[in-house]
Write a protein that holds these residues in place. Sequence first.
Motif, mmCIF file in Angstrom:
data_model
loop_
_atom_site.group_PDB
_atom_site.id
_atom_site.type_symbol
_atom_site.label_atom_id
_atom_site.label_comp_id
_atom_site.label_asym_id
_atom_site.label_seq_id
_atom_site.Cartn_x
_atom_site.Cartn_y
_atom_site.Cartn_z
ATOM 1 N N HIS A 111 0.737 -1.149 0.065
ATOM 2 C CA HIS A 111 -0.165 0.000 0.205
ATOM 3 C C HIS A 111 0.905 1.335 0.018
ATOM 4 C CE1 HIS A 111 -3.904 -2.054 0.308
ATOM 5 N NE2 HIS A 111 -3.460 -2.743 1.316
ATOM 6 N N THR A 112 2.015 1.174 -0.653
ATOM 7 C CA THR A 112 3.067 2.427 -0.603
ATOM 8 C C THR A 112 2.483 3.416 -1.704
ATOM 9 O OG1 THR A 112 4.181 1.007 -2.556
ATOM 10 C CG2 THR A 112 4.918 1.031 -0.175
ATOM 11 N N ARG A 113 1.400 3.253 -2.592
ATOM 12 C CA ARG A 113 0.992 3.859 -3.560
ATOM 13 C C ARG A 113 -0.554 4.292 -3.323
ATOM 14 N NH1 ARG A 113 4.397 0.473 -6.019
ATOM 15 N NH2 ARG A 113 5.996 1.122 -7.274
ATOM 16 N N ASN A 114 -1.298 3.330 -2.793
ATOM 17 C CA ASN A 114 -2.698 3.570 -2.794
ATOM 18 C C ASN A 114 -3.293 2.630 -1.833
ATOM 19 O OD1 ASN A 114 -4.005 1.492 -4.559
ATOM 20 N ND2 ASN A 114 -3.098 2.829 -5.958
ATOM 21 N N ASP A 115 -4.620 2.793 -1.454
ATOM 22 C CA ASP A 115 -5.279 1.804 -0.459
ATOM 23 C C ASP A 115 -5.793 0.394 -1.049
ATOM 24 O OD1 ASP A 115 -4.605 3.681 1.503
ATOM 25 O OD2 ASP A 115 -6.681 4.079 1.691
ATOM 26 N N VAL A 116 -5.766 0.350 -2.558
ATOM 27 C CA VAL A 116 -6.277 -0.737 -3.238
ATOM 28 C C VAL A 116 -5.506 -1.853 -3.570
ATOM 29 C CG1 VAL A 116 -7.313 -1.595 -5.458
ATOM 30 C CG2 VAL A 116 -7.890 0.757 -4.354
ATOM 31 N N ALA A 117 -5.370 -2.913 -2.935
ATOM 32 C CA ALA A 117 -4.424 -3.972 -3.088
ATOM 33 C C ALA A 117 -4.588 -4.591 -4.464
ATOM 34 C CB ALA A 117 -4.751 -5.135 -2.027
ATOM 35 N N GLN A 118 -3.383 -4.922 -4.766
ATOM 36 C CA GLN A 118 -3.002 -5.443 -6.312
ATOM 37 C C GLN A 118 -2.798 -6.962 -6.144
ATOM 38 O OE1 GLN A 118 -3.734 -3.652 -8.985
ATOM 39 N NE2 GLN A 118 -4.179 -1.822 -7.577
ATOM 40 N N ALA A 119 -1.837 -7.404 -5.358
ATOM 41 C CA ALA A 119 -1.702 -8.933 -5.325
ATOM 42 C C ALA A 119 -0.735 -9.339 -4.197
ATOM 43 C CB ALA A 119 -0.485 -9.176 -6.446
ATOM 44 N N ASN A 120 -1.523 -10.683 -3.424
ATOM 45 C CA ASN A 120 -1.004 -11.013 -2.394
ATOM 46 C C ASN A 120 0.278 -11.664 -2.630
ATOM 47 O OD1 ASN A 120 -0.242 -12.440 0.034
ATOM 48 N ND2 ASN A 120 -1.583 -14.285 -0.354
ATOM 49 N N VAL A 121 1.525 -11.241 -1.985
ATOM 50 C CA VAL A 121 3.036 -11.642 -2.384
ATOM 51 C C VAL A 121 3.617 -12.259 -1.299
ATOM 52 C CG1 VAL A 121 3.357 -9.492 -4.012
ATOM 53 C CG2 VAL A 121 4.071 -9.139 -1.853
ATOM 54 N N SER A 122 2.756 -12.857 -0.126
ATOM 55 C CA SER A 122 3.041 -13.460 0.932
ATOM 56 C C SER A 122 3.666 -14.442 0.427
ATOM 57 C CB SER A 122 2.050 -13.999 1.766
ATOM 58 O OG SER A 122 2.292 -14.508 2.911
ATOM 59 N N GLY A 123 4.935 -15.111 0.922
ATOM 60 C CA GLY A 123 5.798 -16.104 0.471
ATOM 61 C C GLY A 123 6.791 -15.815 -0.732
ATOM 62 N N GLN A 124 6.806 -14.873 -1.136
ATOM 63 C CA GLN A 124 7.653 -14.490 -2.347
ATOM 64 C C GLN A 124 8.927 -14.108 -1.790
ATOM 65 O OE1 GLN A 124 6.111 -11.915 -5.341
ATOM 66 N NE2 GLN A 124 4.187 -13.139 -5.416
ATOM 67 N N LEU A 125 10.043 -14.665 -2.300
ATOM 68 C CA LEU A 125 11.459 -14.684 -1.775
ATOM 69 C C LEU A 125 11.933 -13.051 -1.455
ATOM 70 C CD1 LEU A 125 13.990 -16.268 -0.847
ATOM 71 C CD2 LEU A 125 14.675 -16.159 -2.966
ATOM 72 N N GLN A 126 11.507 -12.353 -2.418
ATOM 73 C CA GLN A 126 12.051 -10.991 -2.422
ATOM 74 C C GLN A 126 11.506 -10.177 -1.460
ATOM 75 O OE1 GLN A 126 10.404 -12.256 -4.906
ATOM 76 N NE2 GLN A 126 9.184 -10.799 -6.361
ATOM 77 N N TYR A 127 10.400 -10.582 -0.729
ATOM 78 C CA TYR A 127 9.731 -10.108 0.559
ATOM 79 C C TYR A 127 9.895 -10.477 1.585
ATOM 80 C CZ TYR A 127 7.390 -7.751 -3.550
ATOM 81 O OH TYR A 127 7.129 -6.989 -4.888
ATOM 82 N N LYS A 128 10.835 -11.612 1.703
ATOM 83 C CA LYS A 128 10.998 -12.310 3.035
ATOM 84 C C LYS A 128 11.356 -11.468 4.166
ATOM 85 C CE LYS A 128 13.648 -16.538 4.835
ATOM 86 N NZ LYS A 128 14.446 -17.526 4.482
ATOM 87 N N ALA A 129 12.216 -10.703 3.959
ATOM 88 C CA ALA A 129 12.463 -9.873 5.262
ATOM 89 C C ALA A 129 11.356 -8.903 5.660
ATOM 90 C CB ALA A 129 13.830 -9.155 5.019
#
Length: 491
Positions: A444-462
């Motif tokens: 939600h860095t740009r707006n309040d509408v969610a685009q995709a669930n990225v849970s579990g993706q390696l680049q977002y692990k931290a």
Amino acid sequence: MKTNEYETMRKRIALTGLLMIVLNSCSAQKTPATQLDAKHKAPLNVLVFMIDDLRADLGTYGHPHVLSPNIDKLAEDGVKFTHAYAQQAICGPSRVSIMTGLRPETTGLYTIRRDGRLRPNQPNIVSMPQLFKENGYKTISIGKVYHSVTDDEENWTTHIKKLDNFYSEPGNAEKKFAYEAGEVDDDFYKDGKVANDAINILKQLKEDKFLMFVGFSKPHLPFNAPQKYWDLYDREQFTVPSRNKPDNMYSLALTKWGELRMYGGIPKEGDTNDELTKTLIHAYYATVSYMDAQVGRVMSALDETGLRENTMVIFMSDHGYKLGEYGAWNKHTNMELDTRVPLIISRELSNRNRQSGVTSSALVENIDIFPSIAEAAGLTMPKVDGISLLPLLDNPDRPWKKAAYSLFNRGKTMGVTVTDGAWRYTQWRDAATQQIKYSELYDHTRNDVAQANVSGQLQYKALEQKLQTLLQEKFPLNAPPFYQKRHVNNR
């Protein structure tokens, strides 16, 4: 030493001692200037505008179309919070949480109660009107403050209820259409009546310290407003939002309709078409402008009575709202659109430290309102889950909370969610065992509408691990079942 010299010295010593006694006595009785100011300063009054179903779509929040001049003016006279959050996106539990300063997982209330009981699990919890009335305040409830429950009557000095035979919607009461543009005056609909009552009571409060809640129902359904507020907008200026659901969204994360299908003119199944979607969005914003006008009327009365000088004003919403995003309507989710709310706090004009026209991006929660106004009034607070926002009112940019929390129940499954102001992380758990069934991570860095669930993706692990840790602080996996009866005494 001669006798007369001795006698003179003795008299001087005696006089000096007497003078010291007098000075010490005066010093002991002297009140510091700050205490004198506090003693003679008029007591703080508090006026809370409690709005229903209002998302942060206002002129002061940067919406390109919404006309809300009175709320915008209030923001210019106070501190506007851009990252304020409700603890549950449904009226009943949210309002109980606001009025007690306790999270839903503390109150154990996750649904709208039909039995009218505010304290089914915690008979000893202290509510806002209860604390203020115990401390000599007149406590006033006008319009919609609680939902389906109410505080003990003895905790309200004045309680003008939202009765069907008075605060009803006369225009579409029989057909129950979802919207209406009436060729009527403002007080034909219920928020106009609420404003009238608030104005009349303010005129009677010159000699009393008070805590007043003014509960405006708009923009809650039905979207009824006088025609002149519809005329402020051109329906073609509104765009139809995408009906696409976020990729990999949990199956229980979204509700499509809420109460909308209960109304006439709404399809019983399937999506609203583009034309109806535009009409509903137009109707929603017409009611926002109608409600804004009622806020302006009450604020004018506060000024005209001279009460604004010593009255703190709070403008807030019980939760957010969806207007066709994801093909969905209403609230009832953990999504950013439903949990994020507008919040404006304008201190009394006599306050030497008052800030005006400033914005705070600090993470704040609706449960923080109770301790904030209690501290401002100098009252001893019961134990609550919220924290006072007064330090932010003095310094809006100071470091603050790392996260804000909400939840939403789906029967045997509970969704618990956390935001750091840029990302939202949600876990769906078995309500009895706390076992994680599904996780969601939205940008939600740009707006309040969610685009995709990225849970579990390696680049977002931290990032996900950081948010997991924050979520664990409020919702530990070894916590008791969510529906286990809780007993709280916050005295």
